[in-house]
Design a protein around this motif. Structure first.
Motif, PDB file in Angstrom:
ATOM      1  N   THR A   1       0.840  -1.197   0.000  1.00 25.27           N
ATOM      2  CA  THR A   1       0.000   0.000   0.000  1.00 25.27           C
ATOM      3  C   THR A   1       0.877   1.250   0.000  1.00 25.27           C
ATOM      4  OG1 THR A   1      -0.186  -0.083   2.422  1.00 25.27           O
ATOM      5  CG2 THR A   1      -1.955  -1.117   1.129  1.00 25.27           C
ATOM      6  N   ASN A   2       2.147   1.088   0.370  1.00 24.26           N
ATOM      7  CA  ASN A   2       3.124   2.170   0.308  1.00 24.26           C
ATOM      8  C   ASN A   2       4.473   1.547   0.009  1.00 24.26           C
ATOM      9  OD1 ASN A   2       4.749   4.408   0.567  1.00 24.26           O
ATOM     10  ND2 ASN A   2       4.005   4.971   2.609  1.00 24.26           N
ATOM     11  N   LYS A   3       5.070   1.943  -1.132  1.00 26.18           N
ATOM     12  CA  LYS A   3       6.355   1.374  -1.539  1.00 26.18           C
ATOM     13  C   LYS A   3       7.529   2.311  -1.277  1.00 26.18           C
ATOM     14  CE  LYS A   3       5.296  -2.035  -5.058  1.00 26.18           C
ATOM     15  NZ  LYS A   3       5.636  -2.502  -6.401  1.00 26.18           N
ATOM     16  N   LYS A   4       7.292   3.412  -0.577  1.00 25.36           N
ATOM     17  CA  LYS A   4       8.389   4.332  -0.295  1.00 25.36           C
ATOM     18  C   LYS A   4       9.394   3.674   0.633  1.00 25.36           C
ATOM     19  CE  LYS A   4       6.217   8.858  -0.668  1.00 25.36           C
ATOM     20  NZ  LYS A   4       5.828  10.056   0.090  1.00 25.36           N
ATOM     21  N   THR A   5      10.652   3.787   0.279  1.00 20.96           N
ATOM     22  CA  THR A   5      11.710   3.214   1.095  1.00 20.96           C
ATOM     23  C   THR A   5      11.685   3.847   2.481  1.00 20.96           C
ATOM     24  OG1 THR A   5      13.041   2.868  -0.879  1.00 20.96           O
ATOM     25  CG2 THR A   5      14.193   2.804   1.223  1.00 20.96           C
ATOM     26  N   GLY A   6      11.669   2.998   3.500  1.00 21.57           N
ATOM     27  CA  GLY A   6      11.625   3.476   4.884  1.00 21.57           C
ATOM     28  C   GLY A   6      10.218   3.692   5.403  1.00 21.57           C
ATOM     29  N   GLN A   7       9.214   3.623   4.514  1.00 20.02           N
ATOM     30  CA  GLN A   7       7.814   3.803   4.916  1.00 20.02           C
ATOM     31  C   GLN A   7       6.937   2.694   4.332  1.00 20.02           C
ATOM     32  OE1 GLN A   7       6.671   7.664   3.516  1.00 20.02           O
ATOM     33  NE2 GLN A   7       8.013   8.748   4.937  1.00 20.02           N
ATOM     34  N   LEU A   8       7.497   1.540   4.158  1.00 22.55           N
ATOM     35  CA  LEU A   8       6.759   0.431   3.549  1.00 22.55           C
ATOM     36  C   LEU A   8       5.513   0.087   4.370  1.00 22.55           C
ATOM     37  CD1 LEU A   8       9.682  -1.982   2.628  1.00 22.55           C
ATOM     38  CD2 LEU A   8       8.452  -0.440   1.104  1.00 22.55           C
TER      39      LEU A   8
END
Length: 131
Positions: free
Chosen positions: A92-99
Motif C-alpha cells: 500500500t506504500n512502496k516508499k523506502t523506509g515507509q513500507l
C-alpha cells in the motif's frame, strides 16, 4: 399398584439415539476445530513474521523488492514452503523506509468429502502496527 408400574417403565437416562447423536455432534465439532485452529495459528505466526520483517525493513531503509526477498527467505527458514510473499500481500506504500502492506489470502481445509472450510485472512500492516 398401577402407578408404581407406570413409574418403573418410565425412561431414566439417555437413550441410544441421543447418545449416537451426541457422538456425531462431538465428532463434527472436533473436525471443525481441527480444520480452523491451525489456520488461525498459522495466520498469527505469518502476521508476526510480516510485522517484524516490515519493522526491520523500514528501520534499515530497505526497498520493496528486497523486502519481498527477505520475507520469502524468512518463510523458507520457518519451513513454510507453500507460502510465497507475492501471494499473501500487496504494497500500500512502496516508499523506502515507509513500507506498508495489505495482507489478503485464503487457506482451504477439507471437512468431509467435497465440503471445504475456507479461512480468509486480511488486514493492513504498516510501520505503526510493526512497532
Amino acid at each position: 399398584m398401577l402407578q408404581q408400574l407406570s413409574g418403573l417403565s418410565s425412561q431414566r437416562g439417555a437413550s441410544a439415539t441421543s447418545i449416537v447423536l451426541f457422538i456425531i455432534v462431538l465428532g463434527v465439532a472436533a473436525k471443525l476445530v481441527i480444520a480452523i485452529v491451525p489456520a488461525q495459528v498459522g495466520d498469527y505466526q505469518l502476521t508476526k513474521t510480516l510485522e517484524s520483517q516490515l519493522k526491520e525493513a523500514n528501520n534499515n531503509s530497505v526497498a520493496a523488492n528486497q523486502f519481498v526477498e527477505h520475507v520469502n527467505k524468512q518463510l523458507s527458514i520457518n519451513a513454510d514452503y507453500d507460502t510465497k510473499a507475492e501471494d499473501v500481500f500487496t504494497f500500500t506504500n512502496k516508499k523506502t523506509g515507509q513500507l506498508a502492506i495489505y495482507k489478503k489470502y485464503e487457506k482451504t481445509n477439507t471437512l468431509y468429502g467435497n465440503v471445504d472450510i475456507v479461512n480468509r485472512f486480511e488486514g493492513n500492516i504498516d510501520a505503526a502496527a510493526a512497532e
